[in-house]
Design an enzyme around this catalytic site. Structure first.
Site, PDB file in Angstrom:
ATOM      1  CG  ASP A  30      48.728  87.303  67.467  1.00 22.30           C
ATOM      2  OD1 ASP A  30      49.550  87.157  66.547  1.00 22.30           O
ATOM      3  OD2 ASP A  30      48.970  87.999  68.491  1.00 22.30           O
ATOM      4  CG  ASN A  86      54.754  90.726  59.724  1.00 17.67           C
ATOM      5  OD1 ASN A  86      54.347  91.390  58.772  1.00 17.67           O
ATOM      6  ND2 ASN A  86      54.132  90.707  60.885  1.00 17.67           N
ATOM      7  CD  GLN A  93      60.365  86.243  60.740  1.00 19.56           C
ATOM      8  OE1 GLN A  93      61.052  86.593  59.776  1.00 19.56           O
ATOM      9  NE2 GLN A  93      60.211  84.990  61.085  1.00 19.56           N
ATOM     10  CB  VAL A  95      57.878  84.820  66.551  1.00 25.82           C
ATOM     11  CG1 VAL A  95      58.130  83.362  66.881  1.00 25.82           C
ATOM     12  CG2 VAL A  95      57.229  85.535  67.737  1.00 25.82           C
ATOM     13  CG  HIS A  99      54.528  83.625  62.375  1.00 26.82           C
ATOM     14  ND1 HIS A  99      55.876  83.762  62.612  1.00 26.82           N
ATOM     15  CD2 HIS A  99      53.999  84.857  62.512  1.00 26.82           C
ATOM     16  CE1 HIS A  99      56.153  85.024  62.905  1.00 26.82           C
ATOM     17  NE2 HIS A  99      55.037  85.713  62.835  1.00 26.82           N
ATOM     18  CG  HIS A 101      50.358  87.579  61.319  1.00 30.47           C
ATOM     19  ND1 HIS A 101      50.187  88.004  62.618  1.00 30.47           N
ATOM     20  CD2 HIS A 101      51.697  87.545  61.109  1.00 30.47           C
ATOM     21  CE1 HIS A 101      51.383  88.219  63.170  1.00 30.47           C
ATOM     22  NE2 HIS A 101      52.317  87.943  62.276  1.00 30.47           N
TER      23      HIS A 101
HETATM   24  P1  5GP Z   1      55.500  88.634  63.926  1.00 30.89           P
HETATM   25  O1  5GP Z   1      55.637  90.020  64.482  1.00 30.89           O
HETATM   26  O2  5GP Z   1      56.750  87.817  64.154  1.00 30.89           O
HETATM   27  O3  5GP Z   1      55.025  88.587  62.515  1.00 30.89           O
HETATM   28  O4  5GP Z   1      54.312  87.968  64.730  1.00 30.89           O
HETATM   29  C1  5GP Z   1      54.453  87.313  65.933  1.00 30.89           C
HETATM   30  C2  5GP Z   1      53.070  87.225  66.508  1.00 30.89           C
HETATM   31  O5  5GP Z   1      53.069  86.284  67.559  1.00 30.89           O
HETATM   32  C3  5GP Z   1      52.537  88.549  67.094  1.00 30.89           C
HETATM   33  O6  5GP Z   1      51.318  88.905  66.467  1.00 30.89           O
HETATM   34  C4  5GP Z   1      52.365  88.239  68.580  1.00 30.89           C
HETATM   35  O7  5GP Z   1      51.243  88.880  69.138  1.00 30.89           O
HETATM   36  C5  5GP Z   1      52.220  86.735  68.581  1.00 30.89           C
HETATM   37  N1  5GP Z   1      52.696  86.118  69.799  1.00 30.89           N
HETATM   38  C6  5GP Z   1      53.855  86.383  70.459  1.00 30.89           C
HETATM   39  N2  5GP Z   1      53.970  85.607  71.539  1.00 30.89           N
HETATM   40  C7  5GP Z   1      52.854  84.808  71.560  1.00 30.89           C
HETATM   41  C8  5GP Z   1      52.401  83.788  72.452  1.00 30.89           C
HETATM   42  O8  5GP Z   1      53.043  83.424  73.436  1.00 30.89           O
HETATM   43  N3  5GP Z   1      51.216  83.215  72.156  1.00 30.89           N
HETATM   44  C9  5GP Z   1      50.465  83.572  71.076  1.00 30.89           C
HETATM   45  N4  5GP Z   1      49.315  82.945  70.881  1.00 30.89           N
HETATM   46  N5  5GP Z   1      50.864  84.523  70.213  1.00 30.89           N
HETATM   47  C10 5GP Z   1      52.050  85.139  70.453  1.00 30.89           C
END
Ligand code: 5GP
Ligand code: ZN
Length: 113
Positions: A30, A86, A93, A95, A99, A101
């Site tokens: 991440d 998430n 969520q 993205v 996914h 974590h």
């Molecule tokens: P969510 O909030 O959707 O559950 O998690 C999305 C995750 O993707 C977050 O923990 C964020 O830090 C990670 N993330 C967002 N953009 C990027 C990226 O460009 N590269 C990587 N490696 N992680 C990302």
């Protein structure tokens, strides 16, 4: 899928710190780690969230779940860890591509924020 960040990472159009990849999934660190070990496991197939997963994705999802303990061990996590999916608005969520974590190497608390 166009304009999907994680599809771009899957396609290696956007660089990431990949720790594992096979024909079905990719795992990468991440960008904003919330624990000393924090990586994401992402299906290569675009599935917007857990809500959009179907019977067709059964093999893919079980592959992810069974791969996680292997990856965790490879990352040197020995004392437990947390897996988080998430989902949707209240799940925070950000993205919109399914996914998982994986967080480790620190003591987690409950309830989460
Ligand atoms: P969510 O909030 O959707 O559950 O998690 C999305 C995750 O993707 C977050 O923990 C964020 O830090 C990670 N993330 C967002 N953009 C990027 C990226 O460009 N590269 C990587 N490696 N992680 C990302
Ligand atoms: Zn996608």
């Amino acid at each position: 899928m166009a304009d999907c960040l994680f599809c771009s990472i899957v396609d290696h159009e956007i660089p990431s710190d990949v720790i594992y990849e096979d024909d079905m999934i990719i795992a990468f660190n991440d960008i904003a780690p919330q624990a000393p070990v924090h990586f994401l496991v992402v299906p290569k197939k675009h599935i917007a969230s857990l809500d959009e997963a179907t019977e067709e994705d059964k093999e893919l999802i079980s592959h992810i779940m069974l791969k996680i303990p292997e990856l965790v061990k490879e990352q040197g996590v020995e004392n437990g860890y947390r897996v988080v999916i998430n989902t949707g608005e209240d799940g925070d969520q950000t993205v919109k591509h399914l996914h998982f974590h994986i967080l480790g190497k620190r003591k987690m608390t409950w309830p989460p924020g």
